[in-house]
Design an enzyme around this catalytic site. Structure first.
Site, PDB file in Angstrom:
ATOM      1  N   CYS A 172       0.875  -1.177   0.000  1.00 54.64           N
ATOM      2  CA  CYS A 172       0.000   0.000   0.000  1.00 54.64           C
ATOM      3  C   CYS A 172       0.914   1.229   0.000  1.00 54.64           C
ATOM      4  O   CYS A 172       1.722   1.396   0.921  1.00 54.64           O
ATOM      5  CB  CYS A 172      -0.860  -0.031   1.265  1.00 54.64           C
ATOM      6  SG  CYS A 172      -1.882   1.423   1.527  1.00 54.64           S
TER       7      CYS A 172
ATOM      8  N   CYS B 108      -1.130   3.834  -6.619  1.00 55.36           N
ATOM      9  CA  CYS B 108      -1.936   3.242  -5.535  1.00 55.36           C
ATOM     10  C   CYS B 108      -2.175   1.804  -5.985  1.00 55.36           C
ATOM     11  O   CYS B 108      -2.492   1.568  -7.170  1.00 55.36           O
ATOM     12  CB  CYS B 108      -3.248   4.004  -5.386  1.00 55.36           C
ATOM     13  SG  CYS B 108      -4.511   3.098  -4.431  1.00 55.36           S
TER      14      CYS B 108
HETATM   15  N1  DGL Z   1      -4.003   0.768  -1.897  1.00 54.71           N
HETATM   16  C1  DGL Z   1      -3.597   1.920  -1.223  1.00 54.71           C
HETATM   17  C2  DGL Z   1      -2.347   2.559  -1.830  1.00 54.71           C
HETATM   18  O1  DGL Z   1      -1.592   1.930  -2.511  1.00 54.71           O
HETATM   19  C3  DGL Z   1      -4.507   3.008  -0.837  1.00 54.71           C
HETATM   20  C4  DGL Z   1      -5.942   2.988  -0.888  1.00 54.71           C
HETATM   21  C5  DGL Z   1      -6.563   3.734   0.264  1.00 54.71           C
HETATM   22  O2  DGL Z   1      -6.781   3.083   1.273  1.00 54.71           O
HETATM   23  O3  DGL Z   1      -6.821   4.935   0.150  1.00 54.71           O
HETATM   24  O4  DGL Z   1      -2.094   3.711  -1.572  1.00 54.71           O
END
Ligand code: DGL
Length: 263
Positions: free
Chosen positions: A75, A186
């Protein structure tokens, strides 16, 4: 049990980190994986740094209690908010994070615009500004905070009218004739790749993400610490804080989607 036979822990605010897990399984098919998506508390990208840190530590502590040999913070948002503290708290654990793939985008840049799509939190962080400052001297890099885009993926919406409206409003105004690359900063966004490609209708725009680079870094770390598992037939476990079968089904569906471009 030999430590190398323990699973590798993966965490994300939801199902997004599955895109990183997917690249990692391709590279390390013999490993066992324990993936935890914190969909109950998603999105992370609109919360404060302190909240994200707390949520990330909660998930990591859970993964550690299950017994893991390495951790992937799959993430971008949790990486930028918490990775320093995680490494400080667990100095003996190999911890690999993910950041927007600006470096590979700049390395292959032919003079066109690079658009970096990420959560508002990732883009606000010092870590991101530092990364940007390393590469934006002679390159046109546009950071784009994509509020609430991850929710589409959490809901299993990977194409269609609502997404078209989102892209019309949030992405289209930044696409110029010389746009060369879109960085998916993301881990949820790679699942939107097929629709984004169709939406852009322009084969000259590359779409890249950082999952392969993260998987490579994990492999290097495991090799260096003699932790590669060559004996096992890899086994994957997926858990989610929402405790709904729908989220687990969606996670497996995303894991089995065709592979996207690599960087
Ligand atoms: N998947 C997450 C990232 O790579 C973020 C998504 C979120 O929770 O806002 O930043």
């Amino acid at each position: 049990m030999d430590k190398s036979e323990l699973p590798i822990g993966f965490m994300d605010s939801g199902v997004g980190g599955i895109s990183v897990l997917k690249s990692t399984i391709e590279l390390l098919p013999n490993e066992d994986f324990l993936y935890y998506g914190d969909s109950l508390h998603a999105p992370y990208g609109t919360k404060s740094v302190e909240e994200i840190k707390q949520l990330t530590f909660n998930v990591v502590d859970y993964l550690l209690s299950k017994g893991i040999k390495a951790l992937v913070v799959a993430c971008n948002t949790a990486t930028s908010a918490a990775i320093k503290d995680l490494r400080h708290q667990y100095p003996d654990m190999p911890i690999v994070g993910i950041e927007p793939a600006i470096k590979p985008a700049v390395m292959s840049n032919q003079g066109g615009r690079i658009i970096v799509m990420a959560t508002p939190m990732t883009i606000k962080q010092d870590k991101f500004h530092h990364l940007l400052s390393l590469y934006n001297k002679d390159v046109d890099i546009v950071p784009l905070g994509c509020d609430h885009l991850m929710e589409f993926v959490e809901e299993g919406i990977l194409s269609g009218e609502r997404l078209k409206i989102y892209f019309d409003e949030h992405l289209k105004p930044y696409i110029t004739d010389n746009t060369e690359t879109i960085v998916l900063g993301c881990t949820h966004y790679p699942f939107l790749y097929p629709y984004l490609k169709e939406y852009l209708h322009n084969d000259h725009i590359h779409i890249i993400d950082g999952s392969y680079g993260t998987a490579m870094e994990l492999k290097r770390r495991l090799e260096a610490e003699n932790l590669l598992n060559n004996k096992n037939q890899g086994h994957i476990t997926i858990e989610n804080s929402l405790e709904s079968q729908n989220m687990i089904d969606l996670s497996w569906k995303l894991l089995h989607m065709p592979t996207f471009e690599k960087c």
